[in-house]
Design an enzyme around this catalytic site. Structure first.
Site, PDB file in Angstrom:
ATOM      1  N   PHE A 128       0.865  -1.179   0.000  1.00  0.00           N
ATOM      2  CA  PHE A 128       0.000   0.000   0.000  1.00  0.00           C
ATOM      3  C   PHE A 128       0.906   1.235   0.000  1.00  0.00           C
ATOM      4  CE2 PHE A 128      -3.139   2.731   2.405  1.00  0.00           C
ATOM      5  CZ  PHE A 128      -4.143   2.679   1.464  1.00  0.00           C
ATOM      6  N   ASP A 207       1.724  -5.517   8.186  1.00  0.00           N
ATOM      7  CA  ASP A 207       0.505  -4.722   8.139  1.00  0.00           C
ATOM      8  C   ASP A 207      -0.645  -5.695   7.850  1.00  0.00           C
ATOM      9  OD1 ASP A 207      -1.671  -3.111   7.429  1.00  0.00           O
ATOM     10  OD2 ASP A 207      -0.384  -1.526   6.638  1.00  0.00           O
ATOM     11  N   TYR A 232     -11.495  -0.547  10.177  1.00  0.00           N
ATOM     12  CA  TYR A 232     -12.734  -0.157   9.474  1.00  0.00           C
ATOM     13  C   TYR A 232     -13.002  -1.027   8.257  1.00  0.00           C
ATOM     14  CZ  TYR A 232      -9.100   2.740   7.223  1.00  0.00           C
ATOM     15  OH  TYR A 232      -7.944   3.186   6.634  1.00  0.00           O
ATOM     16  N   LYS A 233     -12.096  -1.981   7.973  1.00  0.00           N
ATOM     17  CA  LYS A 233     -12.319  -2.878   6.834  1.00  0.00           C
ATOM     18  C   LYS A 233     -13.090  -4.103   7.325  1.00  0.00           C
ATOM     19  CE  LYS A 233      -8.431  -0.808   4.482  1.00  0.00           C
ATOM     20  NZ  LYS A 233      -6.976  -0.757   4.349  1.00  0.00           N
ATOM     21  N   ARG A 400     -12.063  -4.321  -7.695  1.00  0.00           N
ATOM     22  CA  ARG A 400     -11.901  -5.209  -6.531  1.00  0.00           C
ATOM     23  C   ARG A 400     -13.265  -5.607  -5.999  1.00  0.00           C
ATOM     24  NH1 ARG A 400      -8.069  -2.780  -1.932  1.00  0.00           N
ATOM     25  NH2 ARG A 400      -9.785  -1.296  -1.865  1.00  0.00           N
TER      26      ARG A 400
HETATM   27  C1  LIG Z   1      -6.313   0.455   4.623  1.00  0.00           C
HETATM   28  C2  LIG Z   1      -4.851   0.364   4.791  1.00  0.00           C
HETATM   29  C3  LIG Z   1      -4.170   1.323   5.528  1.00  0.00           C
HETATM   30  C4  LIG Z   1      -4.932   2.492   6.091  1.00  0.00           C
HETATM   31  O1  LIG Z   1      -4.154   3.449   6.667  1.00  0.00           O
HETATM   32  P1  LIG Z   1      -4.828   4.651   7.430  1.00  0.00           P
HETATM   33  O2  LIG Z   1      -3.731   5.192   8.237  1.00  0.00           O
HETATM   34  O3  LIG Z   1      -5.969   4.096   8.231  1.00  0.00           O
HETATM   35  O4  LIG Z   1      -5.354   5.620   6.428  1.00  0.00           O
HETATM   36  C5  LIG Z   1      -2.814   1.172   5.707  1.00  0.00           C
HETATM   37  N1  LIG Z   1      -2.151   0.126   5.169  1.00  0.00           N
HETATM   38  C6  LIG Z   1      -2.784  -0.809   4.442  1.00  0.00           C
HETATM   39  C7  LIG Z   1      -2.034  -1.961   3.876  1.00  0.00           C
HETATM   40  C8  LIG Z   1      -4.154  -0.710   4.217  1.00  0.00           C
HETATM   41  O5  LIG Z   1      -4.785  -1.622   3.491  1.00  0.00           O
END
Ligand SMILES: *Cc1c(COP(=O)(O)O)cnc(C)c1O
Length: 440
Positions: A128, A207, A232-233, A400
């Protein structure tokens, strides 16, 4: 499992699904909305509506500041202990708070400072981008000659073990990867890759944003050092709900994060003028927790614990296999290609389908029916209206489709892919603009 493409098979699979009743725990106000984006923002549990309403009215409204001694102060640890159960950790190894990116920043700085002689962070090209930006920012901030090296992907979908091995070396301080890749859903063998990092003499940080709540995790058994993740996912904590971080118990006293707020001290209410780090996970906190957002996460975690990660994963695999089966039957002949690993052992809980017109197809899926099409009149109890299908789009051509086994049904998948086929065969996507919205 034998799949067929007829709708009755989808109904049958739903009838056989022992987790099907969990769908009723969520707010589903529109029967013609098929939500396949639980991997970006999970649905709202009905219990959260009550719990948050009651918390605002009674805890904030009546108890006021007394709330801190009536549960708020310990909430980051209490919720951390629940998440620990989902990720195979001890209750005192996880704390909730801040955002994923902030937690990543804290742990990367802590890890690099613990290994002053080693100068390399290893990550991968599928990560990401925000994670990669955080690494770059930490390197810039420390100004100590660190480097970020990215393991290449040979096919833009997956990463080969040999390529991980080849990138690790005696200069590696930290291997920092996302367990399930956000575009392709490629999933690493966390145990094996962590071992490789340890053999090279570095720490492993994962992560878990795209795996927690979707895939069973065993952080202790797999010897993982550090982890962060978002809630939140698949955890259904609501927009902007606080993230979490994990630090293996033996490392907690050796590491220190760089933002020394009062909640990271031994006794915040002694108001000492000099900073003394707290013991345990408190030192990885910064300051006042986001109490209301944390309370919004609470009922959602209980639902996941009740359903059980092994059962959820089993259903998720069955559903992604079913989705891929239908995609092969209906969509690959229309110019789509599979953007996710075929082997379920290497795949998280979403499936990416790629198409050169992916963006316009995704707009047509979401904005259905289009304004100038009168399909609503055809709807009825036996003939549902044209569904609006919500996936998300990731540049350049990935649609997705997220499977959240708590509330996604086989019928949802059947209807969604049927709608995608119709959008392409009837050229419906051509009615939509190529201009990208701000959030895709
Ligand atoms: C969703 C996600 C984030 C989200 O980061 P925020 O700090 O909450 O904006 C970070 N890393 C990965 C791999 C994600 O999928």
């Amino acid at each position: 499992m034998k799949f067929t493409a007829d709708l009755s098979r989808a109904h049958q699979l739903d009838a056989q699904d022992e987790l099907a009743s969990f769908r009723d725990r969520f707010v589903l106000s529109d029967p013609d909305l098929i939500y396949l984006d639980g991997n970006s923002l999970g649905r709202l549990p009905k219990a959260t509506v009550r719990h948050l309403g009651e918390a605002i009215e009674h805890q904030w409204g009546e108890r006021l500041i007394r709330g801190w001694n009536e549960g708020w102060f310990q909430k980051p640890h209490e919720l951390g202990a629940k998440i620990a159960q989902l990720i195979g950790a001890q209750p005192d190894e996880v704390v909730v708070g801040d955002t994923t990116s902030i937690n990543l920043f804290k742990l990367v700085v802590a890890a690099l400072r613990a290994y002053p002689g080693r100068k390399k962070i290893v990550s991968d090209e599928l990560n990401f981008p925000s994670d990669l930006y955080v690494f770059q920012g930490v390197i810039d901030l420390l100004a100590a000659g660190h480097e970020l090296e990215l393991i290449p992907s040979r096919d833009t979908i997956s990463i080969q073990r040999e390529d991980v091995e080849a990138t690790l070396g005696e200069d590696t301080a930290l291997l920092a990867l996302t367990h399930v890749a956000f575009k392709s859903a490629f999933m690493y063998d966390m145990e094996h890759i962590t071992k490789l990092a340890h053999q090279a003499g570095g720490l492993a940080l994962w992560d878990l944003s795209h795996s927690v709540g979707a895939v069973p995790l065993k952080l202790n058994a797999w010897d993982v050092d550090l982890a962060v993740g978002c809630t939140y996912k698949y955890l259904n904590g609501g927009p902007g709900s606080p993230a979490f971080l994990y630090v293996r118990r033996e490392l907690q006293e050796q590491l220190m994060q760089p933002i020394w707020g009062w909640f990271a001290t031994k006794a915040p209410f002694d108001f000492n003028l000099d900073f003394t780090p707290a013991e345990g996970m408190s030192r990885f906190q910064i300051s006042t927790p986001q109490v209301l957002s944390m309370l919004g996460l609470e009922p959602a975690l209980d639902i996941l614990l009740e359903a059980g990660m092994d059962r959820l994963r089993e259903k998720s695999v069955r559903q992604t296999e079913y989705l891929i089966f239908l995609a092969r039957e209906w969509l690959l002949p229309l110019g789509f290609s599979l953007g996710s690993p075929l082997d379920s052992a290497q795949r998280g809980s979403h499936v990416s389908l790629r198409h050169p017109e992916g963006y316009r197809i995704s707009r047509a899926m979401i904005e259905s029916p289009p304004l100038d099409r009168d399909v609503a009149t055809q709807a009825g109890p036996d003939r549902p209206g044209t569904p609006a299908v919500i996936p998300d789009f990731r540049t350049p051509d990935n649609i997705r489709l997220g499977i959240a086994p708590l509330y996604t049904s086989f019928t949802d998948i059947h209807r969604a892919l049927g709608r995608m086929r119709e959008i392409v065969t009837e050229g419906i996507y051509r009615e939509y603009s190529k201009k990208r919205l701000e959030v895709t």
